[in-house]
Write an enzyme that holds these catalytic residues in place. Sequence first.
Site, mmCIF file in Angstrom:
data_model
loop_
_atom_site.group_PDB
_atom_site.id
_atom_site.type_symbol
_atom_site.label_atom_id
_atom_site.label_comp_id
_atom_site.label_asym_id
_atom_site.label_seq_id
_atom_site.Cartn_x
_atom_site.Cartn_y
_atom_site.Cartn_z
ATOM 1 N N TYR A 1 -30.217 88.700 32.120
ATOM 2 C CA TYR A 1 -30.039 89.530 33.308
ATOM 3 C C TYR A 1 -29.963 88.693 34.577
ATOM 4 O O TYR A 1 -29.461 89.159 35.598
ATOM 5 C CB TYR A 1 -31.176 90.569 33.422
ATOM 6 C CG TYR A 1 -31.189 91.595 32.305
ATOM 7 C CD1 TYR A 1 -30.435 91.415 31.153
ATOM 8 C CD2 TYR A 1 -31.948 92.745 32.390
ATOM 9 C CE1 TYR A 1 -30.449 92.337 30.127
ATOM 10 C CE2 TYR A 1 -31.966 93.690 31.364
ATOM 11 C CZ TYR A 1 -31.216 93.466 30.239
ATOM 12 O OH TYR A 1 -31.234 94.390 29.226
ATOM 13 N N LYS B 1 -35.754 85.637 18.233
ATOM 14 C CA LYS B 1 -34.543 85.619 17.398
ATOM 15 C C LYS B 1 -34.168 84.155 17.200
ATOM 16 O O LYS B 1 -33.043 83.721 17.493
ATOM 17 C CB LYS B 1 -33.434 86.424 18.128
ATOM 18 C CG LYS B 1 -32.128 86.569 17.371
ATOM 19 C CD LYS B 1 -32.153 87.610 16.281
ATOM 20 C CE LYS B 1 -30.854 87.593 15.505
ATOM 21 N NZ LYS B 1 -30.873 88.460 14.306
ATOM 22 N N ASP C 1 -34.896 92.069 15.374
ATOM 23 C CA ASP C 1 -34.224 93.157 14.648
ATOM 24 C C ASP C 1 -35.204 93.823 13.672
ATOM 25 O O ASP C 1 -35.270 95.055 13.571
ATOM 26 C CB ASP C 1 -32.926 92.678 13.956
ATOM 27 C CG ASP C 1 -33.051 91.315 13.283
ATOM 28 O OD1 ASP C 1 -34.133 90.694 13.356
ATOM 29 O OD2 ASP C 1 -32.060 90.865 12.679
ATOM 30 N N ASP D 1 -36.250 95.252 27.226
ATOM 31 C CA ASP D 1 -35.548 96.426 27.757
ATOM 32 C C ASP D 1 -35.240 97.397 26.617
ATOM 33 O O ASP D 1 -35.526 98.596 26.692
ATOM 34 C CB ASP D 1 -34.249 95.953 28.445
ATOM 35 C CG ASP D 1 -33.543 97.071 29.176
ATOM 36 O OD1 ASP D 1 -34.187 98.083 29.498
ATOM 37 O OD2 ASP D 1 -32.326 96.939 29.426
ATOM 38 N N ASP E 1 -37.452 101.071 25.416
ATOM 39 C CA ASP E 1 -36.840 102.409 25.363
ATOM 40 C C ASP E 1 -36.971 103.008 23.964
ATOM 41 O O ASP E 1 -37.149 104.217 23.807
ATOM 42 C CB ASP E 1 -35.347 102.354 25.756
ATOM 43 C CG ASP E 1 -35.125 102.771 27.215
ATOM 44 O OD1 ASP E 1 -36.020 102.523 28.043
ATOM 45 O OD2 ASP E 1 -34.059 103.348 27.522
HETATM 46 C C1 IPM Z 1 -35.342 99.063 32.958
HETATM 47 C C2 IPM Z 1 -33.897 99.326 33.291
HETATM 48 C C3 IPM Z 1 -33.318 98.166 34.076
HETATM 49 C C4 IPM Z 1 -33.365 96.942 33.183
HETATM 50 C C5 IPM Z 1 -31.894 98.364 34.606
HETATM 51 C C6 IPM Z 1 -31.728 99.651 35.329
HETATM 52 C C7 IPM Z 1 -31.490 97.209 35.483
HETATM 53 O O1 IPM Z 1 -33.157 99.606 32.158
HETATM 54 O O2 IPM Z 1 -36.144 98.858 33.887
HETATM 55 O O3 IPM Z 1 -35.684 99.069 31.772
HETATM 56 O O4 IPM Z 1 -32.440 96.722 32.403
HETATM 57 O O5 IPM Z 1 -34.321 96.202 33.282
HETATM 58 MN MN MN Z 2 -34.345 99.858 30.402
#
Ligand code: IPM
Ligand code: MN
Length: 365
Positions: free
Chosen positions: A146, A196, A228, A252, A256
């Site tokens: 990133y 990884k 993975d 990230d 999620d």
């Molecule tokens: C998070 C989000 C951010 C990330 C994006 C919106 C830049 O997905 O905070 O998890 O990828 O870190």
């Molecule tokens: Mn995210």
Amino acid sequence: MPKYKIALLDGDGIGPEIMAEAVKVLDLVAERNDLEFELVHGSFGASAYFEHGHAFPDATKALCDEADAILKGPIGLSHEESKKIPIDMQPERGALLPLRRRYNTFANIRPVFLPKELAHFSPLKPEIIGDGIDFIIIRELVGGLYFGKKETGINADGKRYVSEALEYDEDQIANIAKVAFETAQKRKKVLHNIHKSNVLKSSVLWNEVMSEVGANYPDVQVVPILVDAAATYLCLNPGQFDVMVMENMFGDILSDQCGGILGSLGLMPSACLGPEKAYYEPSHGSAPDIAGQRIANPYSMIGSVAMMLEMSFNMEKEARNVWQAMQSVFGQGFSTPDLSKPGKNVKMISTDGFGDLVVEELAKL
Ligand code: IPM
Ligand code: MN
Ligand code: NAD
């Protein structure tokens, strides 16, 4: 009377709706602890771009610089809407990554928590959840893909190409490793190191530095797992995890996934800690699909307040009270629509309904 200044960055989509509920909690905490939270709203995200021509305006930077802590709502637009903003000014690249870079908030703490009594919120079977889900993802937040060098253009074959570098130096890895080992030391003393290294050289260096730092924490057992495979284990046996550490993009994605394991991204608060400044935000996005309907779950935002109370203001007890108040609202059968289908045992509540009940419960503690 102690006074703390908190920058409130409401953000986009459901941001302002869930921020309003967090403010109710902050107001009660201030009142009953004889302290003042000076809450100042700052423009941030796509809304800031449309109003001020920049997703992270200078006035917001100044506000954040002088604040004792920052509470941030989610930012961003739907895929289609985001095309109305030039790529580098889109709020993820134009505001959020710069915020993280500005305060070097390298340690992103994402608790994944669901007590046994609320197991029905999770899509996992009760026998998989067992005594509940309780672990922490520690995600490196200012390195990796990133923040690496990026290049786009036309290559020698006349083809459009892109190159993005996954970059870490040993200090960056050591810094997040220390946070992870210290967290593991305070908990079950088991650290799952997600990597990884069978493909990525960045993971080879990551693992080397993890071992070097780990030598200072001989009481912590390190369990390396390929990223993975970790994705599978999170679904099949989340109870094996206590503290997990990983680089930026792995964190990230897996965090999620953890929202899915709990039952909703609305259950995912987070803290983003730097050497001098911390900010707090839900792990999820601006949820454009439900914005403005008063159905967003503000747990992630109020949980981020709890993390702020503990980590920025040393108010551990009030932080625990806030968690307890939220669990107790759910424990009484109340639910926001992201967590349950309507049914006779479910008392469905709105975003503000949840906030009001949390404040009511908190007042009893
Ligand atoms: C998070 C989000 C951010 C990330 C994006 C919106 C830049 O997905 O905070 O998890 O990828 O870190
Ligand atoms: Mn995210
Ligand atoms: P999202 O996290 O906004 O939403 C994914 C799904 O989860 C949606 O169905 C949404 O309704 C649901 N959801 C999320 N939070 C919820 C809550 N509190 N209560 C109930 N349901 C909730 O992800 P997306 O749709 O992929 O992204 C939308 C925008 O958010 C994009 O512009 C993205 O870049 C941005 N984003 C910002 C952040 C941030 O500010 N830290 C984080 C992730 C995504």
